[in-house]
Design an enzyme around this catalytic site. Structure first.
Site, short mmCIF file in Angstrom:
data_model
loop_
_atom_site.label_atom_id
_atom_site.label_comp_id
_atom_site.label_asym_id
_atom_site.label_seq_id
_atom_site.Cartn_x
_atom_site.Cartn_y
_atom_site.Cartn_z
N LYS A 14 74.05 19.87 -92.77
CA LYS A 14 74.97 19.68 -93.92
C LYS A 14 75.33 18.20 -94.09
O LYS A 14 75.31 17.68 -95.19
CB LYS A 14 76.28 20.48 -93.72
CG LYS A 14 76.10 21.97 -93.57
CD LYS A 14 77.43 22.69 -93.54
CE LYS A 14 78.28 22.41 -92.31
NZ LYS A 14 77.69 22.84 -91.03
N ARG A 87 85.44 27.78 -94.55
CA ARG A 87 84.79 28.44 -93.42
C ARG A 87 85.36 29.82 -93.17
O ARG A 87 84.92 30.51 -92.24
CB ARG A 87 84.92 27.58 -92.16
CG ARG A 87 83.81 26.56 -92.03
CD ARG A 87 83.85 25.84 -90.73
NE ARG A 87 82.64 25.06 -90.56
CZ ARG A 87 82.60 23.86 -90.00
NH1 ARG A 87 83.68 23.31 -89.51
NH2 ARG A 87 81.46 23.22 -89.89
N ARG A 121 72.28 16.18 -80.07
CA ARG A 121 72.89 15.30 -81.07
C ARG A 121 73.68 14.18 -80.40
O ARG A 121 74.35 14.41 -79.39
CB ARG A 121 73.81 16.13 -81.96
CG ARG A 121 74.53 15.33 -83.02
CD ARG A 121 75.05 16.19 -84.10
NE ARG A 121 76.22 16.97 -83.71
CZ ARG A 121 76.90 17.75 -84.54
NH1 ARG A 121 76.49 17.88 -85.78
NH2 ARG A 121 77.94 18.41 -84.13
N ARG A 154 79.14 14.47 -78.80
CA ARG A 154 80.43 14.86 -79.37
C ARG A 154 81.17 15.76 -78.41
O ARG A 154 80.55 16.54 -77.69
CB ARG A 154 80.20 15.57 -80.70
CG ARG A 154 81.12 15.08 -81.79
CD ARG A 154 80.74 15.66 -83.12
NE ARG A 154 81.18 17.04 -83.26
CZ ARG A 154 81.12 17.70 -84.40
NH1 ARG A 154 80.62 17.13 -85.49
NH2 ARG A 154 81.52 18.95 -84.47
N ARG A 165 81.38 28.06 -81.45
CA ARG A 165 81.25 27.65 -82.84
C ARG A 165 80.24 28.52 -83.56
O ARG A 165 80.42 28.87 -84.73
CB ARG A 165 80.84 26.17 -82.91
CG ARG A 165 82.01 25.25 -82.56
CD ARG A 165 81.57 23.94 -81.98
NE ARG A 165 80.90 23.08 -82.91
CZ ARG A 165 80.04 22.12 -82.56
NH1 ARG A 165 79.76 21.92 -81.28
NH2 ARG A 165 79.48 21.38 -83.46
P1 AMP Z 1 82.30 20.13 -87.79
O1 AMP Z 1 82.52 18.65 -87.70
O2 AMP Z 1 82.09 20.59 -89.19
O3 AMP Z 1 81.26 20.62 -86.83
O4 AMP Z 1 83.69 20.80 -87.31
C1 AMP Z 1 84.21 20.52 -86.03
C2 AMP Z 1 85.34 21.47 -85.72
O5 AMP Z 1 86.42 21.28 -86.64
C3 AMP Z 1 85.03 22.96 -85.82
O6 AMP Z 1 84.40 23.47 -84.66
C4 AMP Z 1 86.44 23.55 -85.99
O7 AMP Z 1 87.15 23.52 -84.77
C5 AMP Z 1 87.08 22.51 -86.91
N1 AMP Z 1 86.87 22.81 -88.35
C6 AMP Z 1 86.11 22.10 -89.22
N2 AMP Z 1 86.19 22.63 -90.45
C7 AMP Z 1 87.02 23.70 -90.35
C8 AMP Z 1 87.49 24.67 -91.28
N3 AMP Z 1 87.13 24.65 -92.57
N4 AMP Z 1 88.31 25.65 -90.83
C9 AMP Z 1 88.71 25.68 -89.53
N5 AMP Z 1 88.29 24.81 -88.60
C10 AMP Z 1 87.45 23.81 -89.01
#
Ligand code: AMP
Length: 212
Positions: A14, A87, A121, A154, A165
């Site tokens: 994404k 999400r 990553r 990360r 996740r």
């Molecule tokens: P990402 O950077 O998109 O992989 O998101 C990292 C983490 O942020 C996720 O594993 C969740 O803990 C939190 N997170 C990101 N977007 C959301 C969302 N829309 N709703 C809830 N938690 C989120």
């Protein structure tokens, strides 16, 4: 310029597609994960509250997400890419009431490949650029080719958090895919294709014109 939602399991690309759309067509990229990490870094009240969820790989409760994105979303926004939001079904309903979205693009990817990509990553701690050891795009000095800062794994790219996740994606985000499908606004693209090929496909499907 349309507003777009990007959906897909973590590791499905994404961020890369958002980057290409921003670079080539001038979209604004709203990355919710980055917003949340920023709150943590700044040690705000929200940042302190969400830390545990983020580290474990669980979704942050909707109330925090709403208080962060609520002030940003409004119905005259144009050319915005929502990356990592919505999400949950509640978040999708929240979004629907606040701004028009032309479509949601779902990058479909096998759990096994997603796990493999995430564990390889590396992210620049300064500019957040993603790299992948599998694609051999990390230089020997392990530094970011954009800004020269060190690359790191990360905090939630460890196997336990990755599994959580992925589970959250199946339990909470799959219904969001159905939500957009029901509204005839879902585009599904296999995420195993090359990033540039996927980008061209998106450009073609959306009929995007190069900015003058
Ligand atoms: P990402 O950077 O998109 O992989 O998101 C990292 C983490 O942020 C996720 O594993 C969740 O803990 C939190 N997170 C990101 N977007 C959301 C969302 N829309 N709703 C809830 N938690 C989120």
């Amino acid at each position: 310029m349309p507003n777009l939602v990007l959906l897909g399991i973590q590791g499905s690309g994404k961020g890369t597609q958002a980057y290409l759309l921003k670079k080539n067509y001038g979209f604004d990229h709203l990355n919710i994960g980055s917003l949340l990490r920023e709150e943590m870094k700044k040690k705000t009240d929200i940042g302190n509250d969400i830390k545990e969820y983020m580290l474990k790989g669980d979704l942050v409760p909707d109330k925090y997400i709403f208080s962060l994105v609520g002030p940003i979303l409004h119905d005259n926004l144009k050319g915005v890419i929502l990356d990592g939001f919505p999400r949950t079904l509640k978040q999708a309903e929240f979004l629907e009431k606040r701004m028009p979205v032309r479509c949601a693009i779902y990058f479909e990817l096998d759990d096994k490949i997603a796990k493999e990509r995430l564990s390889h990553r590396r992210v620049c701690q300064n500019c957040q650029q993603n790299y992948n050891l599998l694609l051999n795009d990390v230089k020997k000095d392990n530094k970011c080719s954009k800004c020269g800062n060190p690359l790191e794994l990360r905090m939630d790219d460890n196997s336990e958090a990755i599994n959580r996740r992925i589970a959250a994606f199946h339990d909470e985000t799959k219904p969001v895919i159905e939500f957009f499908k029901d509204r005839d606004s879902l585009i599904t693209i296999p995420a195993t294709k090359k990033p540039e090929q996927i980008h061209q496909e998106i450009v073609y499907i959306l009929g995007l014109a190069k900015p003058a």
